[in-house]
Design a protein around this motif. Structure first.
Motif, PDB file in Angstrom:
ATOM      1  N   ASN A 215       0.831  -1.203   0.000  1.00 54.60           N
ATOM      2  CA  ASN A 215       0.000   0.000   0.000  1.00 54.60           C
ATOM      3  C   ASN A 215       0.868   1.256   0.000  1.00 54.60           C
ATOM      4  O   ASN A 215       0.639   2.180   0.764  1.00 54.60           O
ATOM      5  N   SER A 216       1.846   1.296  -0.873  1.00 53.27           N
ATOM      6  CA  SER A 216       2.797   2.412  -0.931  1.00 53.27           C
ATOM      7  C   SER A 216       2.098   3.709  -1.323  1.00 53.27           C
ATOM      8  O   SER A 216       1.135   3.710  -2.087  1.00 53.27           O
ATOM      9  N   THR A 217       2.645   4.811  -0.838  1.00 49.36           N
ATOM     10  CA  THR A 217       2.153   6.127  -1.243  1.00 49.36           C
ATOM     11  C   THR A 217       2.695   6.445  -2.646  1.00 49.36           C
ATOM     12  O   THR A 217       3.623   5.784  -3.136  1.00 49.36           O
ATOM     13  N   ASP A 218       2.143   7.468  -3.265  1.00 49.61           N
ATOM     14  CA  ASP A 218       2.627   7.885  -4.584  1.00 49.61           C
ATOM     15  C   ASP A 218       4.115   8.247  -4.517  1.00 49.61           C
ATOM     16  O   ASP A 218       4.891   7.901  -5.408  1.00 49.61           O
ATOM     17  N   ALA A 219       4.506   8.953  -3.462  1.00 54.36           N
ATOM     18  CA  ALA A 219       5.910   9.363  -3.322  1.00 54.36           C
ATOM     19  C   ALA A 219       6.817   8.147  -3.158  1.00 54.36           C
ATOM     20  O   ALA A 219       7.905   8.095  -3.736  1.00 54.36           O
ATOM     21  N   GLU A 220       6.388   7.168  -2.367  1.00 56.97           N
ATOM     22  CA  GLU A 220       7.195   5.963  -2.185  1.00 56.97           C
ATOM     23  C   GLU A 220       7.350   5.199  -3.493  1.00 56.97           C
ATOM     24  O   GLU A 220       8.445   4.753  -3.821  1.00 56.97           O
ATOM     25  N   ARG A 221       6.276   5.077  -4.249  1.00 53.36           N
ATOM     26  CA  ARG A 221       6.357   4.388  -5.548  1.00 53.36           C
ATOM     27  C   ARG A 221       7.282   5.138  -6.499  1.00 53.36           C
ATOM     28  O   ARG A 221       8.072   4.526  -7.224  1.00 53.36           O
TER      29      ARG A 221
END
Length: 115
Positions: free
Chosen positions: A14-20
């Motif tokens: 469930n990564s955030t957009d920034a993490e992806r």
């Protein structure tokens, strides 16, 4: 410990957009051949990204971290006591200034970015 690994797996899924966005540049040893892990349990916490051989932790902070500054300071201090350097970036910086963030990570790794 098993609970941390389970939670880390949930966070990876469930990564955030920034993490992806940042993982796109860190995965598969693309960053000067340094291997990074994401959502990795260490020192009683789950860090966003870590390069174990370089002893470098990268944390991405969203707006919720404005209310958790003391917690983040304790967390950073604990990781530093374990011999890790901690770089923190705001999610907006990762999303809007990705090249600058990646260049800063290169500097922290002691590598020069490729032109």
């Amino acid at each position: 410990m098993q609970r941390q690994w389970t939670r880390a797996r949930q966070l990876r899924n469930n990564s955030t957009d920034a993490e992806r966005r940042l993982w796109y540049f860190l995965r598969r040893q693309q960053l000067a051949s340094h291997k990074f892990r994401r959502q990795y349990p260490m020192a009683g916490y789950i860090v966003d990204f870590v390069c174990v051989p370089a002893r470098l932790v990268i944390e991405l902070d969203g707006g919720q971290h404005l209310d958790a500054l003391a917690y983040d300071e304790r967390r950073t201090a604990r990781l530093e006591c374990k011999g890790y350097r901690v770089l923190r970036f705001w999610n907006d910086d990762v999303l809007l200034r990705t090249d600058d963030v990646v260049a800063e990570i290169f500097r922290a790794l002691g590598e020069k970015p490729k032109a």
